[in-house]
Design an enzyme around this catalytic site. Structure first.
Site, PDB file in Angstrom:
ATOM      1  N   SER A   6       0.867  -1.180   0.000  1.00 14.42           N
ATOM      2  CA  SER A   6       0.000   0.000   0.000  1.00 14.42           C
ATOM      3  C   SER A   6       0.899   1.223   0.000  1.00 14.42           C
ATOM      4  CB  SER A   6      -0.885  -0.028   1.249  1.00 14.42           C
ATOM      5  OG  SER A   6      -1.464   1.244   1.443  1.00 14.42           O
ATOM      6  N   HIS A  31      -1.452  -1.714  -4.040  1.00 19.07           N
ATOM      7  CA  HIS A  31      -2.729  -1.468  -3.384  1.00 19.07           C
ATOM      8  C   HIS A  31      -2.825   0.032  -3.128  1.00 19.07           C
ATOM      9  CE1 HIS A  31      -6.048  -2.673  -0.614  1.00 19.07           C
ATOM     10  NE2 HIS A  31      -5.647  -1.632   0.095  1.00 19.07           N
ATOM     11  N   ASP A  33      -4.851   3.030  -1.592  1.00 17.32           N
ATOM     12  CA  ASP A  33      -5.900   3.332  -0.620  1.00 17.32           C
ATOM     13  C   ASP A  33      -6.506   4.700  -0.902  1.00 17.32           C
ATOM     14  OD1 ASP A  33      -6.111   1.102   1.203  1.00 17.32           O
ATOM     15  OD2 ASP A  33      -4.036   1.533   1.771  1.00 17.32           O
ATOM     16  N   MET A  35      -9.291   7.319   0.081  1.00 13.36           N
ATOM     17  CA  MET A  35     -10.178   7.655   1.212  1.00 13.36           C
ATOM     18  C   MET A  35     -10.756   9.050   0.999  1.00 13.36           C
ATOM     19  SD  MET A  35      -7.869   6.293   4.379  1.00 13.36           S
ATOM     20  CE  MET A  35      -6.830   4.829   4.242  1.00 13.36           C
ATOM     21  N   HIS A  64      -8.481   0.553  -3.650  1.00 10.15           N
ATOM     22  CA  HIS A  64      -9.344   0.244  -2.506  1.00 10.15           C
ATOM     23  C   HIS A  64     -10.174   1.496  -2.244  1.00 10.15           C
ATOM     24  CE1 HIS A  64      -9.515  -1.002   2.032  1.00 10.15           C
ATOM     25  NE2 HIS A  64     -10.703  -0.904   1.470  1.00 10.15           N
ATOM     26  N   MET A  66     -12.459   3.543  -0.491  1.00 11.98           N
ATOM     27  CA  MET A  66     -13.136   3.789   0.795  1.00 11.98           C
ATOM     28  C   MET A  66     -13.906   5.097   0.624  1.00 11.98           C
ATOM     29  SD  MET A  66     -10.040   2.551   3.237  1.00 11.98           S
ATOM     30  CE  MET A  66      -8.815   2.592   1.941  1.00 11.98           C
ATOM     31  N   MET A 135     -10.923  -7.153   5.464  1.00 11.37           N
ATOM     32  CA  MET A 135     -10.246  -6.125   6.265  1.00 11.37           C
ATOM     33  C   MET A 135      -9.921  -6.700   7.645  1.00 11.37           C
ATOM     34  SD  MET A 135      -9.881  -3.519   4.353  1.00 11.37           S
ATOM     35  CE  MET A 135      -9.105  -2.484   5.602  1.00 11.37           C
ATOM     36  N   GLY A 140      -9.278   3.189   7.309  1.00 15.09           N
ATOM     37  CA  GLY A 140      -9.088   4.616   7.593  1.00 15.09           C
ATOM     38  C   GLY A 140      -7.639   4.997   7.819  1.00 15.09           C
ATOM     39  N   PHE A 141      -6.890   4.117   8.476  1.00 13.15           N
ATOM     40  CA  PHE A 141      -5.511   4.474   8.818  1.00 13.15           C
ATOM     41  C   PHE A 141      -4.598   3.259   8.734  1.00 13.15           C
ATOM     42  CE2 PHE A 141      -8.316   7.419  10.943  1.00 13.15           C
ATOM     43  CZ  PHE A 141      -7.770   8.647  10.593  1.00 13.15           C
ATOM     44  N   ASP A 173      -6.067  -7.204   4.492  1.00 15.85           N
ATOM     45  CA  ASP A 173      -5.561  -5.824   4.559  1.00 15.85           C
ATOM     46  C   ASP A 173      -5.661  -5.288   5.981  1.00 15.85           C
ATOM     47  OD1 ASP A 173      -4.855  -3.197   4.049  1.00 15.85           O
ATOM     48  OD2 ASP A 173      -6.655  -2.712   2.899  1.00 15.85           O
ATOM     49  N   GLY A 175      -2.639  -4.346   9.407  1.00 17.52           N
ATOM     50  CA  GLY A 175      -1.834  -4.927  10.484  1.00 17.52           C
ATOM     51  C   GLY A 175      -0.992  -6.115  10.043  1.00 17.52           C
ATOM     52  N   SER A 196       2.627  -0.139   6.682  1.00 14.98           N
ATOM     53  CA  SER A 196       3.637   0.295   7.660  1.00 14.98           C
ATOM     54  C   SER A 196       4.772  -0.710   7.840  1.00 14.98           C
ATOM     55  CB  SER A 196       2.991   0.647   8.998  1.00 14.98           C
ATOM     56  OG  SER A 196       2.096  -0.342   9.381  1.00 14.98           O
TER      57      SER A 196
END
Ligand code: DX5
Ligand code: ZN
Length: 213
Positions: A6, A31, A33, A35, A64, A66, A135, A140-141, A173, A175, A196
């Site tokens: 991502s 990916h 994201d 938002m 993705h 959102m 998910m 969101g984050f 997606d 963690g 991350s």
């Protein structure tokens, strides 16, 4: 394991080189994201950034979405070079009508379910889906911890998809690190998204570690 970085969490000032590092590590796709500040409280990228990313790679780009109104924007992302729109069943639109329209227009789609959404909600759209995105954090984050209950849903999806011989890949997606990716792989996931974990270390190495799982 297929890995879909991502890129919103990469060093955006060096986006092209961050993308090449992911490719060197064996990334299968990217990916993106998207938002809108409504469906989720955060704001990220629009079609222009997707167009710039398209110029950096021929890899598959999944968007993705959102978004409160994915029906209003998905075409802009496809025209910008995205390959696969991922649509949340929780978006306040008629998901069936929207997905049918995407197929009629000659594109593929992926269907997304939030952590609190049961797998059954994806069922009406699964036969024609290229991908089911489970998910494992609340959207969101980036940087949140993996919600362990997602593993049950991955297992449930794996057995349904195998039993019905569907083509949909299972992607997870949120963690994802080396440890949670292994858990997802063992539960039957085909693809992991990671932000991350990949971009807070040696990018090529970390993509490689995930890809070799
Ligand atoms: C969350 C996004 C994820 C997120 C992943 O709303 O859909 O793709 O960026 O971030 P990590 O890998 O840090 O959990
Ligand atoms: Zn995502």
């Amino acid at each position: 394991m297929k890995v879909s970085p991502s890129v919103i969490s990469s060093r955006l000032e060096n986006l092209a080189s961050e993308i090449s590092k992911c490719i060197d590590g064996g990334a299968a796709s990217f990916h993106l994201d998207v938002m809108d500040g409504h469906f989720v409280p955060n704001l990220t990228m629009g079609p222009d950034l997707v167009r710039a990313i398209r110029r950096c790679t021929d890899h598959e780009l999944e968007v993705h979405l959102m978004l409160q109104d994915p029906g209003r924007y998905y075409r802009d992302f496809l025209e910008a070079g995205a390959d696969l729109p991922l649509i949340h069943v929780e978006s306040p639109v008629n998901t069936g009508v929207l997905l049918r329209k995407i197929i009629m227009e000659g594109s593929r789609y992926g269907v997304v379910i939030n952590p609190e959404t049961p797998f059954e909600k994806a069922l009406p759209f699964l036969d024609e889906a290229a991908l089911l995105l489970v998910m494992s954090v609340h959207p969101g984050f980036s940087g949140q911890s993996f919600i362990k209950d997602s593993v049950y849903k991955i297992r449930e999806a794996r057995s349904y998809i195998d039993e019905h011989r569907l083509k949909a890949l299972i992607e997870v997606d949120g963690g994802i690190n080396l440890e949670t990716a292994k858990i997802c792989r063992d539960a039957g996931a085909d693809v992991v998204v990671s932000a991350s974990y990949i971009f807070s270390g040696n990018v090529t190495e970390r993509v490689g570690l995930l890809a070799r799982l």
